[in-house]
Design a protein around this motif. Structure first.
Motif, mmCIF file in Angstrom:
data_model
loop_
_atom_site.group_PDB
_atom_site.id
_atom_site.type_symbol
_atom_site.label_atom_id
_atom_site.label_comp_id
_atom_site.label_asym_id
_atom_site.label_seq_id
_atom_site.Cartn_x
_atom_site.Cartn_y
_atom_site.Cartn_z
ATOM 1 N N LEU A 104 -0.220 -14.811 9.023
ATOM 2 C CA LEU A 104 -0.267 -15.938 9.175
ATOM 3 C C LEU A 104 -1.991 -15.905 9.908
ATOM 4 C CD1 LEU A 104 2.923 -17.922 10.598
ATOM 5 C CD2 LEU A 104 2.111 -17.190 8.244
ATOM 6 N N ALA A 105 -2.986 -16.667 8.902
ATOM 7 C CA ALA A 105 -4.101 -16.581 9.254
ATOM 8 C C ALA A 105 -5.018 -17.362 9.325
ATOM 9 C CB ALA A 105 -5.725 -14.872 7.985
ATOM 10 N N THR A 162 -3.236 -23.018 8.688
ATOM 11 C CA THR A 162 -3.351 -21.774 8.948
ATOM 12 C C THR A 162 -2.636 -21.134 7.860
ATOM 13 O OG1 THR A 162 -2.794 -22.073 11.454
ATOM 14 C CG2 THR A 162 -1.248 -19.961 10.526
ATOM 15 N N LEU A 163 -2.291 -19.933 7.093
ATOM 16 C CA LEU A 163 -1.589 -20.118 5.659
ATOM 17 C C LEU A 163 -1.322 -18.663 5.379
ATOM 18 C CD1 LEU A 163 -4.727 -21.512 3.506
ATOM 19 C CD2 LEU A 163 -2.430 -22.992 4.395
ATOM 20 N N PRO A 164 -0.977 -18.398 4.795
ATOM 21 C CA PRO A 164 -0.359 -16.584 5.429
ATOM 22 C C PRO A 164 -1.110 -15.950 4.358
ATOM 23 C CG PRO A 164 2.009 -18.115 4.912
ATOM 24 C CD PRO A 164 0.861 -19.034 4.120
ATOM 25 N N MET A 165 -1.596 -14.813 4.027
ATOM 26 C CA MET A 165 -2.391 -13.854 3.737
ATOM 27 C C MET A 165 -1.211 -12.225 3.535
ATOM 28 S SD MET A 165 -6.698 -13.169 4.850
ATOM 29 C CE MET A 165 -5.798 -12.379 5.928
ATOM 30 N N PHE A 212 -13.765 -14.853 0.964
ATOM 31 C CA PHE A 212 -13.219 -14.127 1.568
ATOM 32 C C PHE A 212 -11.878 -14.564 2.522
ATOM 33 C CE2 PHE A 212 -16.460 -15.322 3.657
ATOM 34 C CZ PHE A 212 -16.229 -16.162 5.519
ATOM 35 N N PHE A 213 -11.296 -12.883 1.815
ATOM 36 C CA PHE A 213 -10.149 -12.690 3.110
ATOM 37 C C PHE A 213 -9.714 -11.676 4.246
ATOM 38 C CE2 PHE A 213 -9.330 -14.421 -1.527
ATOM 39 C CZ PHE A 213 -8.911 -15.996 -1.164
ATOM 40 N N PRO A 214 -10.650 -11.384 5.054
ATOM 41 C CA PRO A 214 -9.842 -10.469 5.797
ATOM 42 C C PRO A 214 -8.773 -10.425 6.133
ATOM 43 C CG PRO A 214 -10.758 -12.472 7.283
ATOM 44 C CD PRO A 214 -10.325 -13.312 5.386
ATOM 45 N N HIS A 215 -8.522 -9.127 5.823
ATOM 46 C CA HIS A 215 -6.886 -8.083 6.219
ATOM 47 C C HIS A 215 -7.712 -6.942 6.684
ATOM 48 C CE1 HIS A 215 -4.975 -10.207 3.031
ATOM 49 N NE2 HIS A 215 -6.032 -9.369 1.696
ATOM 50 N N PRO A 216 -6.892 -6.053 7.773
ATOM 51 C CA PRO A 216 -6.952 -5.714 9.268
ATOM 52 C C PRO A 216 -8.052 -4.324 8.720
ATOM 53 C CG PRO A 216 -5.067 -6.299 8.988
ATOM 54 C CD PRO A 216 -5.538 -6.582 8.237
#
Length: 327
Positions: free
Chosen positions: A86-87, A130-133, A220-224
């Motif tokens: 949840l980002a 806050t949205l599921p990514m 842009f979608f920041p994953h770990p």
């Protein structure tokens, strides 16, 4: 459901795997036949974030699919092994006000207007939520493991017709993405070319999404371990070769919004063909000429909303399979 009959699911992208998981966990013996294994599907190159789609001609169905998927993704975010988190999110653009007022957007409890002073130059309004990514490579591996735990493996087994699959099972689930239209004789399915630039993550957590009606936007979608940057949507383009000019435009837009991306290294350029259709097709029909009175349950045409709608559409696939089983 000890008497349940064999089901063959065509396609190992997010729609196929999710449908197969739901069917297998409901008690059906399931086989997944795929022209491409999960990590080589279009789903692997998605951003990806759960986001309410714009209204379509199946608005009530779309809302139900969207809402059900949101509930599942919120649960999956509790398990780091799923690739779902949840980002914090910022959405901007002329369409954001209408999006925020839509019935689907009402599903987001913390949705609220952003302070205009905190938005990038050129954007007068926006919203925070806050949205599921979803980190798709990790998520596809999770779905594959979950499917295996339910007794089903993914087989590399392309087919030329639905009848070919019907020879192996009386119920066929058509989740073949862009190929689903050809298999179903549906000429309304068309490709939407997409391209993402994947960068190392310089410490970002908040995703950014520009909502507009054009073929290019900033996201842009920041994953770990990486940041997936976009976005592009070119209709009726079948060539999946990465375009250097598109890469430069994506990088320029994203780095203007987030200067920290200027020092991030390019990991890879990824492309894919989204399977677009005027509306998503989730429906059952008998397969003409099949020796075993086979039925095909279609689940395709999601365009860029395959992840958002996946669990809701899969739930309807199970419902249709139960109706078929009941005669």
């Amino acid at each position: 459901m000890a008497s349940a009959q064999q089901i063959v699911v065509l396609g190992a992208g997010v729609s196929g795997l999710t449908s197969a998981v739901c069917l297998a966990e409901a008690g059906w013996p399931v086989r997944v036949w795929a022209a491409a294994m999960p990590q080589h599907t279009t789903s692997r190159v998605a951003g990806a974030v759960w986001l309410p789609p714009r209204p379509a001609d199946r608005a009530s169905d779309t809302l139900a699919w969207t809402e059900h998927s949101l509930g599942v993704f919120r649960e999956l975010a509790d398990d780091p092994g799923t690739g779902v988190q949840l980002a914090p999110a910022v959405a901007v653009g002329q369409s954001t006000a209408a999006e925020a007022m839509s019935s689907a957007a009402a599903l987001i409890p913390d949705l609220g207007p952003a302070d205009p002073a905190g938005l990038p130059d050129g954007y007068g309004n926006g919203f925070r939520a806050t949205l599921p990514m979803i980190d798709m490579p990790q998520y596809l591996d999770y779905l594959t493991r979950r499917l295996a735990a339910a007794g089903c493996e993914v087989e590399e087994h392309p087919v030329q017709s639905l009848a070919e699959a019907a020879d192996a099972a009386p119920t066929v689930i058509n989740c073949a993405g862009l190929a689903a239209g050809r298999l179903a004789g549906d000429d309304t399915v068309r490709p939407l070319f997409g391209q993402h630039v994947v960068l190392t993550n310089p410490g970002l957590r908040q995703l950014f999404l520009e909502i507009n009606g054009g073929p290019e936007w900033t996201c842009f979608f920041p994953h770990p371990q990486r940041v997936v940057c976009g976005g592009i949507s070119i209709p009726d383009r079948w060539d999946t070769t990465a375009d250097p000019d598109l890469t430069e435009r994506i990088l320029r837009r994203c780095r203007r919004i987030e200067p920290r991306l200027a020092e991030a290294e390019v990991i890879e350029i990824i492309t894919g063909l989204r399977p677009d259709r005027p509306s998503v097709r989730v429906a059952a029909e008998p397969l003409a000429g099949a020796r075993n009175q086979a039925v095909c349950i279609h689940n395709y045409g999601h365009g860029g909303n395959g992840v958002t709608l996946s669990w809701g559409c899969a739930r309807d696939v199970v419902r249709l399979a139960r109706q078929r089983e009941a005669g």
